[in-house]
Structure formats: C-alpha cells, structure tokens
Design an enzyme around this catalytic site. Structure first.
Site, short mmCIF file in Angstrom:
data_model
loop_
_atom_site.label_atom_id
_atom_site.label_comp_id
_atom_site.label_asym_id
_atom_site.label_seq_id
_atom_site.Cartn_x
_atom_site.Cartn_y
_atom_site.Cartn_z
N GLN A 91 -4.83 -0.64 -4.91
CA GLN A 91 -5.48 -1.72 -5.64
C GLN A 91 -6.26 -1.22 -6.85
O GLN A 91 -6.25 -1.86 -7.90
CB GLN A 91 -6.40 -2.50 -4.69
CG GLN A 91 -7.06 -3.69 -5.34
CD GLN A 91 -7.83 -4.52 -4.36
OE1 GLN A 91 -7.54 -4.56 -3.17
NE2 GLN A 91 -8.84 -5.24 -4.85
N HIS A 129 -5.89 -6.08 2.83
CA HIS A 129 -4.96 -4.98 3.05
C HIS A 129 -4.55 -4.94 4.51
O HIS A 129 -5.40 -4.74 5.39
CB HIS A 129 -5.63 -3.64 2.67
CG HIS A 129 -5.91 -3.53 1.21
ND1 HIS A 129 -5.22 -2.65 0.41
CD2 HIS A 129 -6.77 -4.19 0.41
CE1 HIS A 129 -5.67 -2.76 -0.84
NE2 HIS A 129 -6.61 -3.69 -0.86
N CYS A 177 0.85 -1.18 0.00
CA CYS A 177 0.00 0.00 0.00
C CYS A 177 0.90 1.24 0.00
O CYS A 177 1.78 1.37 0.84
CB CYS A 177 -0.88 -0.03 1.25
SG CYS A 177 -1.61 1.54 1.69
N GLU A 178 0.68 2.12 -0.94
CA GLU A 178 1.54 3.30 -1.04
C GLU A 178 1.28 4.30 0.07
O GLU A 178 2.07 5.22 0.27
CB GLU A 178 1.40 3.97 -2.41
CG GLU A 178 0.08 4.60 -2.69
CD GLU A 178 0.00 5.18 -4.10
OE1 GLU A 178 -0.66 6.20 -4.25
OE2 GLU A 178 0.61 4.62 -5.03
N HIS A 179 0.20 4.15 0.82
CA HIS A 179 -0.10 5.09 1.90
C HIS A 179 0.61 4.74 3.21
O HIS A 179 0.96 5.62 3.97
CB HIS A 179 -1.62 5.15 2.14
CG HIS A 179 -2.38 5.56 0.93
ND1 HIS A 179 -3.51 4.91 0.51
CD2 HIS A 179 -2.14 6.54 0.03
CE1 HIS A 179 -3.96 5.49 -0.59
NE2 HIS A 179 -3.14 6.47 -0.91
N HIS A 180 0.78 3.42 3.48
CA HIS A 180 1.39 3.00 4.75
C HIS A 180 2.59 2.08 4.56
O HIS A 180 3.22 1.67 5.52
CB HIS A 180 0.34 2.27 5.60
CG HIS A 180 -0.85 3.12 5.90
ND1 HIS A 180 -2.02 3.03 5.17
CD2 HIS A 180 -1.05 4.09 6.81
CE1 HIS A 180 -2.89 3.91 5.63
NE2 HIS A 180 -2.33 4.57 6.62
N CYS A 219 -3.05 -2.68 5.98
CA CYS A 219 -3.26 -1.34 6.56
C CYS A 219 -4.65 -1.26 7.21
O CYS A 219 -4.89 -0.38 8.04
CB CYS A 219 -3.06 -0.24 5.52
SG CYS A 219 -4.09 -0.37 4.07
#
Length: 186
Positions: free
Chosen positions: A115, A143, A74-77, A145
């Site tokens: 995704q 996920h 996940c590019e956020h976490h 996250c």
C-alpha cells in the site's frame, strides 16, 4: 513485460499440488487457465491514454475524485487488500479526464503491491503527467493478510498518504483536501 500464460498455468498447477489438492479434479481443472486469463485482464488495464485538456487551462482550483474502489494483492502473501483511494490535484494550465484518475489507480493496483508504494506511485505518476501545483493521494485499505492470517482480525484499516507540491507546503490546502474527503485530523 508481457504475461506468460503457460508459466502462470504451470505455477498454479504446482501450487495446487503443493497444498495437497488434485489439480485435475472437477472444481480445479480450469483454475490454472482462469488465473492466467485473470492476469491478462489485469495487464490490459495497466495501459491507457492519459489525455490532457488544455482548454480548461484557466481552472486552478482543487479537483478531487474520492472513494475510488480498488483491489490489489499484497506482494508478501499474495492475498488481497482493498479499499478506497482519494485523489486531489490543483491544475496548472491542464486538467485530465476524471476517468483517468480511476484508470491510474487500476494501473498501479492490479499487480503484487504494498500500500505504501501504491500510494507513492499514484502521486508520482500524476505529478509527472499533469505537472500540477500539487497532488494529494490518500488510500484506506483492509489487508486480508492481517484479517484472515497473522492476527486474524478483520476490519483493520490502513491509511497511507502521499502529498506533492502545494499539498505538502501549504497547511490550509492540505486541510481543505482532508476536510473535503472527510478525513480531518489525519
């Protein structure tokens, strides 16, 4: 874009220090190098020869590879998400080697990602490379996250789809694909 191992090693060392760890302790001493080598390995899997076969040009029925296992971050976490990809296409004079569908999934998943974009990138790439009558991609993923932070409940599955060509325009074709991958009613 090339992998810069030294920058990765410096960043991981700073990260470990930032979370209160000693990057020189026995268990972590080699971690920056391990992570740099891991990203080099990921980078090598992004490039492959997408071989097409024209000798099967008269085949014009659906080709499906389902349950392609994948792992991404996940590019956020920067936490993993993972699951299965189902891909179908209807050839128009050319087919690709089945392993190329698996390699396509790896090429787009082994990077920081979301995704929704991953689903679209796979569909768009296959549409561009094969120029088929249509492409369908469904991804089911858990996920971390969501499972290990945030709501902290494992087992949620996120489903995304991308339809191109006849899969978008023809309800019967879309329903056949969903039935064959065991996802009627999506």
């Amino acid at each position: 874009m090339a992998i810069d191992k030294e920058k990765i090693k410096q960043a991981i060392r700073l990260f470990l220090e930032g979370i209160g760890e000693d990057p020189d302790r026995e268990g972590l001493k080699e971690t920056p190098d391990r992570i740099a080598r891991m990203w080099e390995e990921f980078d090598r899997q992004r490039e492959f020869n997408f071989k097409l076969f024209e000798e099967f040009g008269d085949y014009n029925e659906m080709v499906i590879v389902k349950d392609i296992r994948f792992y991404s971050l996940c590019e956020h976490h920067l936490l993993p998400f993972f699951g299965k990809v189902h891909i179908a296409y209807i050839p128009d004079k050319v087919v690709c080697g089945l392993s190329k569908l698996v390699r396509t999934v790896k090429a787009f998943s082994l990077r920081p990602q979301v995704q929704e974009r991953l689903t679209q990138q796979i569909a768009d790439f296959l549409q561009e490379q094969l120029n088929p009558k249509g492409v369908a991609v469904v991804i089911e993923a858990e996920h971390l996250c969501m499972s290990m932070r945030g709501v902290m409940t494992p087992g949620h599955i996120t489903v995304t789809s991308a339809l191109r060509g006849i899969f978008l325009k023809d309800l019967r074709t879309r329903e056949e694909f969903l039935k064959l991958i065991g996802k009627q009613g999506l």
